[in-house]
Enzyme design. Structure first.
Site, PDB file in Angstrom:
ATOM      1  N   SER A   1      40.985  33.077  44.764  1.00  0.00           N
ATOM      2  CA  SER A   1      41.417  34.478  44.678  1.00  0.00           C
ATOM      3  C   SER A   1      42.640  34.708  43.806  1.00  0.00           C
ATOM      4  CB  SER A   1      41.695  35.027  46.082  1.00  0.00           C
ATOM      5  OG  SER A   1      40.494  35.400  46.715  1.00  0.00           O
TER       6      SER A   1
ATOM      7  N   LYS B   1      42.482  37.194  41.022  1.00  0.00           N
ATOM      8  CA  LYS B   1      42.776  38.625  41.122  1.00  0.00           C
ATOM      9  C   LYS B   1      44.048  39.035  40.390  1.00  0.00           C
ATOM     10  CE  LYS B   1      40.308  39.283  45.519  1.00  0.00           C
ATOM     11  NZ  LYS B   1      40.086  37.960  46.101  1.00  0.00           N
TER      12      LYS B   1
ATOM     13  N   SER C   1      43.640  40.625  49.819  1.00  0.00           N
ATOM     14  CA  SER C   1      42.751  39.825  48.966  1.00  0.00           C
ATOM     15  C   SER C   1      41.298  40.271  49.104  1.00  0.00           C
ATOM     16  CB  SER C   1      42.868  38.333  49.301  1.00  0.00           C
ATOM     17  OG  SER C   1      42.298  37.543  48.271  1.00  0.00           O
TER      18      SER C   1
ATOM     19  N   LYS D   1      49.985  36.051  44.404  1.00  0.00           N
ATOM     20  CA  LYS D   1      48.646  35.993  44.974  1.00  0.00           C
ATOM     21  C   LYS D   1      48.324  34.578  45.436  1.00  0.00           C
ATOM     22  CE  LYS D   1      44.917  37.919  46.197  1.00  0.00           C
ATOM     23  NZ  LYS D   1      44.923  36.935  47.301  1.00  0.00           N
TER      24      LYS D   1
END
Length: 382
Positions: free
Chosen positions: A55, A58, A115, A220
């Site tokens: 993730s 992102k 997320s 993130k």
């Protein structure tokens, strides 16, 4: 080119003996990198090894979203609709219903804090029409940033049908640094807990370092079984902004330990120094509507240097005697070279802080006529 050699910069409070940087120590992750937010690499470990980011993908989705906001293509109040496809993502999500609409503000909150895979795809579809078109933009933007080991396959970092997003710690650092050029994103990545849908759906940040590391600002986390535990961890202290990338750590605890070690290393060994305003002299402009153009450093104006070398810094500035209009904002003018004990520690391009237009024909004629008239008057007086 004229060369102006300034006196050694006075950084007595930061002065330390000129020693080599200490070793980082053992990291758990397969790959890691530490960068200053201005894009300067401070440490790397297998940083060019292609790995799955999960993730952390992102950060590119958020970057393209922030750039679209800056261009005025969307606003935070823009309504984003969840498609059947976006709602089918699985993994971490907010359980979007097909046809459900949320503002871009709420979507960004769900992506950065929770997320949410479904929201990442919904935003991608809104911005580019389809996720596939958005992925093309992701890869194009990565190439523009100098990423050489990155291939995105979707907007959220999940595995695809026989495909995997691959990138490197080096590339993730470059993307993270670019995202930090949009400080509004930190309003989302620093959120610990919040809610959307009018308070009906709670969000808790997946980045637990927000509570454990002083000065952490984002960005993130990521995890899928094949990728291991990954993070782009950003933090700021005393004007120094750092990006720590950890990829393929075996556990959450290892990920946090590695990110903490990287950031501690950066804050312990480097410092940000902003040049005095009067260090860079204005450059005369010929045939311009302004008589001078002010040079500035190409980046934010801060130098990231080793603390051990801070006491003996000697900047050398190379600028032309004059430049000719027209001059574009950001146009290269010269170079700042920073020396420590005679060794080059940094080279920084110097660019025009503002544009300078050419004088029009009328202005040129008026100036010539004024010069001739003044000259004639002087001759009569003499």
């Amino acid at each position: 080119m004229r060369k102006i050699v300034c006196l050694a910069l006075c950084l007595a409070l930061l002065a330390q003996p000129a020693l080599a940087l200490p070793e980082m120590g053992t990291l758990y992750a397969k790959s890691a990198a530490l960068y200053a937010a201005n894009g300067q690499e401070l440490y790397s470990y297998n940083a060019d090894e292609p790995l799955q980011p999960a993730s952390v993908t992102k950060i590119m989705t958020m970057l393209l979203t922030m750039e679209a906001l800056d261009r005025g293509e969307v606003s935070l109040d823009t309504m984003i609709t969840g498609s059947e496809y976006a709602c089918s993502m699985g993994g971490t999500q907010i359980w979007l219903e097909p046809g459900e609409q949320l503002t871009l503000d709420e979507m960004l909150k769900a992506i950065a804090v929770g997320s949410a895979n479904d929201c990442a795809v919904a935003v991608a579809e809104h911005l580019a029409g389809t996720e596939a078109a958005f992925v093309e933009r992701m890869n194009t933007r990565a190439a523009e940033l100098g990423c050489t080991g990155t291939q995105f396959i979707n907007a959220n970092g999940l595995d695809g049908m026989g495909q995997k997003t691959m990138t490197t710690a080096h590339d993730l650092a470059l993307i993270s640094c670019e995202l930090l050029r949009h400080p509004k994103i930190l309003d989302y990545t620093r959120i610990w807990m919040d809610s959307i849908r009018g308070g009906k759906f709670s969000l808790a940040n997946t980045n637990k370092m927000l509570k454990s590391y002083q000065g952490l600002t984002g960005l993130k986390t990521g995890y899928i079984s094949e990728a291991g535990f990954c993070i782009s961890a950003t933090a700021e202290r005393d004007g120094l902004s750092l990006v720590a990338i950890v990829m393929a750590a075996p556990t959450k605890e290892n990920r946090m330990a590695d990110a903490t070690a990287l950031l501690n290393y950066g804050f312990a060994n480097f410092t940000a120094y902003t040049l005095p305003d009067d260090l860079l002299p204005p450059v005369p402009v010929t045939l311009g509507r302004a008589a001078f153009v002010q040079p500035q450093m190409e980046d934010s104006g801060s130098l990231i240097i080793e603390k051990s070398k801070a006491a003996a810094l000697e900047p050398q500035i190379d600028l032309p005697e004059s430049v000719r209009a027209p001059i574009e904002q950001g146009q290269p003018l010269g170079e700042l070279t920073v020396l420590s004990d005679g060794q080059v520690v940094l080279r920084v391009p110097l660019v025009a802080a503002e544009a300078v237009e050419c004088k029009g024909l009328g202005e040129l004629f008026s100036g010539l006529w004024g010069a001739l008239f003044c000259g004639a008057q002087e001759n009569q007086t003499n």
